[in-house]
Design a protein around this motif. Structure first.
Motif, mmCIF file in Angstrom:
data_model
loop_
_atom_site.group_PDB
_atom_site.id
_atom_site.type_symbol
_atom_site.label_atom_id
_atom_site.label_comp_id
_atom_site.label_asym_id
_atom_site.label_seq_id
_atom_site.Cartn_x
_atom_site.Cartn_y
_atom_site.Cartn_z
ATOM 1 N N MET A 107 0.848 -1.198 0.000
ATOM 2 C CA MET A 107 0.000 0.000 0.000
ATOM 3 C C MET A 107 0.880 1.244 0.000
ATOM 4 N N SER A 108 0.619 2.161 -0.910
ATOM 5 C CA SER A 108 1.418 3.379 -0.996
ATOM 6 C C SER A 108 1.083 4.306 0.158
ATOM 7 N N ALA A 109 1.975 5.302 0.377
ATOM 8 C CA ALA A 109 1.741 6.257 1.458
ATOM 9 C C ALA A 109 0.429 7.000 1.250
ATOM 10 N N ARG A 110 0.090 7.295 -0.012
ATOM 11 C CA ARG A 110 -1.133 8.048 -0.279
ATOM 12 C C ARG A 110 -2.376 7.202 0.009
ATOM 13 N N ASP A 111 -2.252 5.878 -0.159
ATOM 14 C CA ASP A 111 -3.389 4.990 0.072
ATOM 15 C C ASP A 111 -3.498 4.537 1.521
ATOM 16 N N ALA A 112 -2.515 4.883 2.352
ATOM 17 C CA ALA A 112 -2.528 4.429 3.742
ATOM 18 C C ALA A 112 -3.746 4.977 4.476
ATOM 19 N N LEU A 113 -4.308 4.159 5.363
ATOM 20 C CA LEU A 113 -5.469 4.583 6.140
ATOM 21 C C LEU A 113 -5.051 5.525 7.265
ATOM 22 N N PRO A 114 -5.943 6.412 7.691
ATOM 23 C CA PRO A 114 -5.630 7.281 8.832
ATOM 24 C C PRO A 114 -5.473 6.441 10.097
ATOM 25 N N PRO A 115 -4.773 6.963 11.102
ATOM 26 C CA PRO A 115 -4.627 6.229 12.362
ATOM 27 C C PRO A 115 -5.991 5.952 12.992
ATOM 28 N N LEU A 116 -6.117 4.795 13.644
ATOM 29 C CA LEU A 116 -7.384 4.398 14.243
ATOM 30 C C LEU A 116 -7.837 5.400 15.301
ATOM 31 N N GLN A 117 -6.890 5.951 16.080
ATOM 32 C CA GLN A 117 -7.290 6.888 17.126
ATOM 33 C C GLN A 117 -7.913 8.155 16.544
ATOM 34 N N CYS A 118 -7.478 8.551 15.350
ATOM 35 C CA CYS A 118 -8.091 9.708 14.699
ATOM 36 C C CYS A 118 -9.510 9.399 14.254
ATOM 37 N N LEU A 119 -9.714 8.212 13.729
ATOM 38 C CA LEU A 119 -11.048 7.821 13.293
ATOM 39 C C LEU A 119 -11.998 7.700 14.484
ATOM 40 N N ARG A 120 -11.517 7.144 15.596
ATOM 41 C CA ARG A 120 -12.365 7.031 16.788
ATOM 42 C C ARG A 120 -12.721 8.410 17.336
ATOM 43 N N ALA A 121 -11.740 9.327 17.344
ATOM 44 C CA ALA A 121 -12.006 10.682 17.817
ATOM 45 C C ALA A 121 -13.017 11.377 16.917
ATOM 46 N N PHE A 122 -12.870 11.214 15.618
ATOM 47 C CA PHE A 122 -13.797 11.831 14.669
ATOM 48 C C PHE A 122 -15.207 11.275 14.841
ATOM 49 N N GLU A 123 -15.334 9.956 14.937
ATOM 50 C CA GLU A 123 -16.652 9.333 15.072
ATOM 51 C C GLU A 123 -17.354 9.814 16.342
ATOM 52 N N ALA A 124 -16.633 9.855 17.454
ATOM 53 C CA ALA A 124 -17.237 10.291 18.719
ATOM 54 C C ALA A 124 -17.618 11.766 18.668
ATOM 55 N N ALA A 125 -16.752 12.610 18.078
ATOM 56 C CA ALA A 125 -17.037 14.045 17.994
ATOM 57 C C ALA A 125 -18.251 14.307 17.106
ATOM 58 N N ALA A 126 -18.353 13.585 15.981
ATOM 59 C CA ALA A 126 -19.495 13.773 15.090
ATOM 60 C C ALA A 126 -20.780 13.279 15.744
ATOM 61 N N ARG A 127 -20.695 12.190 16.472
ATOM 62 C CA ARG A 127 -21.887 11.635 17.124
ATOM 63 C C ARG A 127 -22.388 12.532 18.242
ATOM 64 N N HIS A 128 -21.470 13.083 19.024
ATOM 65 C CA HIS A 128 -21.860 13.953 20.143
ATOM 66 C C HIS A 128 -22.064 15.403 19.716
ATOM 67 N N GLY A 129 -21.454 15.798 18.581
ATOM 68 C CA GLY A 129 -21.469 17.207 18.227
ATOM 69 C C GLY A 129 -20.648 18.037 19.185
ATOM 70 N N SER A 130 -19.612 17.432 19.748
ATOM 71 C CA SER A 130 -18.816 18.123 20.769
ATOM 72 C C SER A 130 -17.469 17.427 20.924
ATOM 73 N N PHE A 131 -16.381 18.222 20.871
ATOM 74 C CA PHE A 131 -15.064 17.680 21.166
ATOM 75 C C PHE A 131 -14.952 17.306 22.643
ATOM 76 N N THR A 132 -15.585 18.094 23.497
ATOM 77 C CA THR A 132 -15.513 17.840 24.936
ATOM 78 C C THR A 132 -16.176 16.519 25.295
ATOM 79 N N GLN A 133 -17.389 16.279 24.758
ATOM 80 C CA GLN A 133 -18.079 15.026 25.035
ATOM 81 C C GLN A 133 -17.324 13.839 24.448
ATOM 82 N N ALA A 134 -16.746 14.028 23.269
ATOM 83 C CA ALA A 134 -15.959 12.949 22.675
ATOM 84 C C ALA A 134 -14.760 12.611 23.556
#
Length: 308
Positions: free
Chosen positions: A1-28
């Motif tokens: 897998m090339s660098a451009r095709d590499a997936l984002p880090p899992l912790q970033c995806l978890r942070a994004f999912e929680a922030a979008a679900r709560h609508g809040s960085f603090t709640q995430a």
């Protein structure tokens, strides 16, 4: 897998999912046990990786951009499927295991007395108990069902739904008969505060009812007790009450066996409706295993005895 095709880090995806679900960085951050700034940094890293903003701020607070909305739907689905498959893989080879998450107090005061009855009815199921004090810090991948006191005016813990086990629970003040034998009779609320020992839980969580709240809710004047024993462990204080060391608040149904068998007696006649109910917490959007289904049926819908 090339660098451009590499997936984002899992912790970033978890942070994004929680922030979008709560609508809040603090709640995430609260859900993931991270600071608000740590969530913000992970979201920024993800936005730089994707070369587009995922959130916008307006007078209503935080909201996903159109790109963020689309990305959220994909990330939520992938993380959910990953969590489900991880749970199945961890359990593989032992499909009969049931993991119950609960607080140390509930585990020692109530659940331990119920499990022999369940095991007698379902001897083929292997039980595993996971004790976590705060249900809002549970990792959904680590357990099948949870048992906690749940407050009706608060949102369910993330990813969980709550079904009451007890209804119309009462909070009462109790002590052991030995305590009453060694001390003068308790003359009333004021006498309890001035001459007797109160067992007080420190560092309590959302579901705990404090002595001050109990007194004031019943219309009695409150003052700091003249004598107290304090601990951050309810089960330690309960053992102290059973040993005749003082008076403790308890849920009448949670400690029904101790009260029925006379190990604990009412110190005062007053009762207060519980602000929470003992509830079964079930992970949402997950296939429920056969052991979990059978435990839920046994606990919430026990068979009724046949009519004579």
């Amino acid at each position: 897998m090339s660098a451009r095709d590499a997936l984002p880090p899992l912790q970033c995806l978890r942070a994004f999912e929680a922030a979008a679900r709560h609508g809040s960085f603090t709640q995430a951050g609260r859900e993931l046990n991270l600071t608000q700034s740590a969530i913000s940094r992970q979201i920024k890293r993800l936005e730089e990786d994707l070369s587009r903003p995922l959130f916008a701020r307006d007078h209503d607070g935080l909201r996903p951009t159109p790109a963020g909305e689309n990305y959220y739907r994909v990330v939520r689905r992938v993380l959910r499927e990953l969590a489900d498959e991880t749970t199945r893989q961890r359990r593989r080879g032992n499909e009969r295991q049931l993991t119950l998450a609960t607080s140390p107090a509930i585990a020692s005061t109530w659940l331990a007395r119920q499990l022999p009855l369940f095991r007698e009815a379902h001897p083929d199921i292997e039980l595993r108990i996971l004790t976590v004090e705060d249900p809002y810090r549970l990792d959904l991948a680590e357990f099948d069902l949870g048992i906690y006191y749940h407050l009706s005016h608060e949102i369910d813990p993330p990813g969980l739904s709550a079904d009451p086990i007890f209804h119309d629970e009462e909070v009462i003040a109790v002590c052991s008969p030995t305590y009453l034998e060694c001390h003068d009779a308790i003359g009333g609320p004021h006498d309890l505060l001035t001459r007797h020992t109160l067992l007080i839980v420190e560092d309590h969580f959302r579901d705990w009812l404090t002595w001050q709240h109990w007194f004031e809710s019943l219309g009695f004047d409150w003052q700091e007790p003249a004598h107290s024993l304090r601990a951050n462990s309810y089960q330690l204080l309960l053992h102290s009450a059973l040993a005749g060391q003082g008076v403790i608040l308890c849920w009448s149904k949670l400690l029904k066996d101790d009260i029925t068998q006379g190990r604990l007696v009412k110190a005062l006649p007053q009762t207060l409706p519980s602000i929470g109910t003992l509830s079964l917490l079930t992970p949402q959007h997950r296939h429920m295993s056969q052991p979990a289904q059978r435990f839920t049926q046994w606990l919430l819908h026990p068979p009724q005895p046949a009519a004579p």
